[in-house]
Design a protein around this motif. Structure first.
Motif, PDB file in Angstrom:
ATOM      1  N   LEU A 147      32.945   9.670  18.373  1.00 32.86           N
ATOM      2  CA  LEU A 147      32.690   8.447  18.882  1.00 32.86           C
ATOM      3  C   LEU A 147      33.722   7.113  19.331  1.00 32.86           C
ATOM      4  O   LEU A 147      33.697   5.987  20.277  1.00 32.86           O
ATOM      5  CB  LEU A 147      31.077   7.545  17.723  1.00 32.86           C
ATOM      6  CG  LEU A 147      30.558   7.630  17.449  1.00 32.86           C
ATOM      7  CD1 LEU A 147      30.114   6.907  16.705  1.00 32.86           C
ATOM      8  CD2 LEU A 147      29.045   7.596  18.893  1.00 32.86           C
ATOM      9  N   ALA A 182      34.661   9.328  30.757  1.00 32.24           N
ATOM     10  CA  ALA A 182      33.423   8.939  30.414  1.00 32.24           C
ATOM     11  C   ALA A 182      31.842   9.673  30.045  1.00 32.24           C
ATOM     12  O   ALA A 182      31.306   9.689  28.954  1.00 32.24           O
ATOM     13  CB  ALA A 182      33.022   7.240  31.033  1.00 32.24           C
ATOM     14  N   TYR A 220      35.570   7.860  21.915  1.00 37.55           N
ATOM     15  CA  TYR A 220      35.782   7.621  22.900  1.00 37.55           C
ATOM     16  C   TYR A 220      34.156   6.386  23.883  1.00 37.55           C
ATOM     17  O   TYR A 220      34.459   6.284  24.543  1.00 37.55           O
ATOM     18  CB  TYR A 220      36.190   8.968  23.928  1.00 37.55           C
ATOM     19  CG  TYR A 220      37.295   9.529  23.480  1.00 37.55           C
ATOM     20  CD1 TYR A 220      38.807   8.416  24.290  1.00 37.55           C
ATOM     21  CD2 TYR A 220      37.356  10.259  22.727  1.00 37.55           C
ATOM     22  CE1 TYR A 220      39.665   9.095  23.849  1.00 37.55           C
ATOM     23  CE2 TYR A 220      38.266  10.678  22.430  1.00 37.55           C
ATOM     24  CZ  TYR A 220      39.227  10.399  22.768  1.00 37.55           C
ATOM     25  OH  TYR A 220      40.940  10.837  21.922  1.00 37.55           O
ATOM     26  N   ALA A 221      33.594   6.271  22.779  1.00 37.66           N
ATOM     27  CA  ALA A 221      32.403   5.922  23.675  1.00 37.66           C
ATOM     28  C   ALA A 221      32.677   4.785  23.133  1.00 37.66           C
ATOM     29  O   ALA A 221      30.730   3.256  23.079  1.00 37.66           O
ATOM     30  CB  ALA A 221      31.126   6.447  22.530  1.00 37.66           C
ATOM     31  N   ALA A 262      32.120  12.068  27.689  1.00 34.29           N
ATOM     32  CA  ALA A 262      31.858  11.315  25.996  1.00 34.29           C
ATOM     33  C   ALA A 262      30.694  10.852  25.609  1.00 34.29           C
ATOM     34  O   ALA A 262      29.602  10.900  25.078  1.00 34.29           O
ATOM     35  CB  ALA A 262      32.571  10.186  25.713  1.00 34.29           C
ATOM     36  N   ARG A 263      29.839  10.351  26.634  1.00 39.19           N
ATOM     37  CA  ARG A 263      28.601   9.876  26.680  1.00 39.19           C
ATOM     38  C   ARG A 263      27.476  11.046  27.060  1.00 39.19           C
ATOM     39  O   ARG A 263      26.086  10.645  26.447  1.00 39.19           O
ATOM     40  CB  ARG A 263      28.147   9.209  27.068  1.00 39.19           C
ATOM     41  CG  ARG A 263      28.897   7.590  27.227  1.00 39.19           C
ATOM     42  CD  ARG A 263      28.115   6.487  27.917  1.00 39.19           C
ATOM     43  NE  ARG A 263      26.653   6.519  28.501  1.00 39.19           N
ATOM     44  CZ  ARG A 263      25.711   5.983  29.339  1.00 39.19           C
ATOM     45  NH1 ARG A 263      26.719   5.150  30.120  1.00 39.19           N
ATOM     46  NH2 ARG A 263      24.879   6.574  29.362  1.00 39.19           N
ATOM     47  N   HIS A 264      27.689  12.266  27.046  1.00 35.86           N
ATOM     48  CA  HIS A 264      26.416  13.102  27.590  1.00 35.86           C
ATOM     49  C   HIS A 264      26.377  13.952  26.874  1.00 35.86           C
ATOM     50  O   HIS A 264      25.375  15.099  27.302  1.00 35.86           O
ATOM     51  CB  HIS A 264      26.266  12.990  28.848  1.00 35.86           C
ATOM     52  CG  HIS A 264      26.154  11.982  29.989  1.00 35.86           C
ATOM     53  ND1 HIS A 264      24.356  11.330  29.898  1.00 35.86           N
ATOM     54  CD2 HIS A 264      26.699  11.120  30.855  1.00 35.86           C
ATOM     55  CE1 HIS A 264      24.045  10.313  30.049  1.00 35.86           C
ATOM     56  NE2 HIS A 264      25.645   9.854  30.592  1.00 35.86           N
ATOM     57  N   GLY A 311      26.870  11.046  19.215  1.00 37.09           N
ATOM     58  CA  GLY A 311      26.682  10.749  20.259  1.00 37.09           C
ATOM     59  C   GLY A 311      25.422  10.969  21.108  1.00 37.09           C
ATOM     60  O   GLY A 311      25.287   9.943  21.797  1.00 37.09           O
ATOM     61  N   GLU A 312      24.735  11.340  20.193  1.00 38.41           N
ATOM     62  CA  GLU A 312      23.511  11.494  21.012  1.00 38.41           C
ATOM     63  C   GLU A 312      23.450  11.680  22.828  1.00 38.41           C
ATOM     64  O   GLU A 312      23.020  11.711  23.666  1.00 38.41           O
ATOM     65  CB  GLU A 312      22.519  10.122  20.659  1.00 38.41           C
ATOM     66  CG  GLU A 312      22.218  10.165  19.062  1.00 38.41           C
ATOM     67  CD  GLU A 312      21.519   9.074  18.990  1.00 38.41           C
ATOM     68  OE1 GLU A 312      20.475   8.382  20.638  1.00 38.41           O
ATOM     69  OE2 GLU A 312      20.960   8.329  18.317  1.00 38.41           O
ATOM     70  N   PRO A 313      23.956  13.203  22.267  1.00 39.92           N
ATOM     71  CA  PRO A 313      24.526  13.223  24.163  1.00 39.92           C
ATOM     72  C   PRO A 313      23.392  14.360  24.601  1.00 39.92           C
ATOM     73  O   PRO A 313      21.919  14.511  24.424  1.00 39.92           O
ATOM     74  CB  PRO A 313      25.373  15.048  23.749  1.00 39.92           C
ATOM     75  CG  PRO A 313      25.748  15.276  22.805  1.00 39.92           C
ATOM     76  CD  PRO A 313      24.670  14.163  22.032  1.00 39.92           C
ATOM     77  N   ASP A 314      23.433  14.026  25.808  1.00 42.05           N
ATOM     78  CA  ASP A 314      22.166  15.065  26.433  1.00 42.05           C
ATOM     79  C   ASP A 314      22.312  16.636  26.524  1.00 42.05           C
ATOM     80  O   ASP A 314      21.241  16.904  26.617  1.00 42.05           O
ATOM     81  CB  ASP A 314      22.541  14.910  27.973  1.00 42.05           C
ATOM     82  CG  ASP A 314      22.238  12.926  28.375  1.00 42.05           C
ATOM     83  OD1 ASP A 314      21.072  12.301  28.591  1.00 42.05           O
ATOM     84  OD2 ASP A 314      22.779  12.581  29.186  1.00 42.05           O
TER      85      ASP A 314
END
Ligand code: ADP
Length: 237
Positions: A115, A86, A117-118, A89-91, A165-168
């Motif tokens: 996306l 997770a 897994y988001a 997928a998000r970061h 996914g607009e990751p960091d």
């Protein structure tokens, strides 16, 4: 009531990381590296110096033998496999030398897969994929499959997939390694542009020219950081 905002944690915080294979090959021999939001840096070194291993460790694809890795403030070694997936997928967004696009799927589907897994519904995945493709200036190639795209266009699709996914953090492993010079330049310009718009980007490269074109250079040799242009002193561990 105003609560003072805490400073955001660094995007990446690697501390004293060692990575050994079979107890014999020491790919990383004690690496510490901090990447803060908004940076654009090169991790540069010759073949075999440990760059890919460092990318795998930062990208949470591989666990270090010793030391700690934090991404977006999370201590990666303390997360279960599910939470780690997770977090990834998000970061984190990944871009690879050979694109890794699904051959039978068009550009929109390839990007929308970023996306999967988001937990984003399909219709929204596709809408966001279209805008990500427009961001990399491929709005005119939405329905093209990888075989109908040039190498540079394929890499731009891969960058859109990494960004949707607009990751960091965007981790790019030799992103121009499979491209001709002109397409490579377009991809590097795009990375500069995305960074100027706020994305934190780490480029892994053996190419001195590419490294020199980036604001920060971290040089790796024999599993150690031998130079970091952001540091006042050259640190070897
Ligand atoms: P680079 O990306 O700079 O070429 P790598 O990180 O791929 O360097 O490799 C660093 C060292 O670790 C090399 O000596 C390499 O052979 C070794 N190495 C990398 N991955 C493995 C692995 N899965 N098993 C054993 N040795 C490995």
């Amino acid at each position: 009531m105003t609560v003072p905002a805490a400073a955001p944690p660094p995007v990446v915080e690697v501390r004293d990381v060692v990575k050994s294979y079979a107890g014999e090959v020491h790919a990383l021999r004690g690496v510490s590296l901090t990447v803060t939001a908004g940076e654009l840096l090169a991790i540069v070194g010759p073949s075999g110096s440990g760059k890919s291993t460092l990318l795998q460790v930062i990208g949470t694809l591989d666990a270090p033998t010793a030391g700690t890795v934090r991404v977006a403030g999370y201590d990666v070694g303390r997360l279960s496999d599910d939470r780690l997936s997770a977090l990834r997928a998000r970061h984190i967004g990944f871009v690879f030398q050979h694109f890794h696009l699904a051959p039978g799927r068009d550009a929109v589907d390839n990007v929308a897969d970023g996306l999967l897994y988001a937990g984003v519904p399909r219709r929204e995945r596709r809408a966001r994929a279209r805008s990500a493709l427009e961001r990399v200036r491929l709005g005119h190639r939405l329905g093209h499959r990888p075989a109908q795209l040039s190498g540079g266009e394929k890499q731009r699709v891969a960058i859109a997939r990494a960004l949707v996914g607009e990751p960091d953090l965007l981790l790019a492993d030799e992103p121009t390694g499979a491209l001709d010079t002109a397409s490579g330049e377009v991809v590097m310009e795009l990375l500069h542009e995305l960074n100027a718009a706020g994305t934190t980007i780490c480029v892994i490269t053996h190419d001195q020219g590419i490294a020199e074109s980036l604001p920060r250079r971290v040089r790796v040799r024999d599993g150690r950081i031998v130079e970091d242009s952001a540091a006042r002193e050259v640190g070897s561990r």
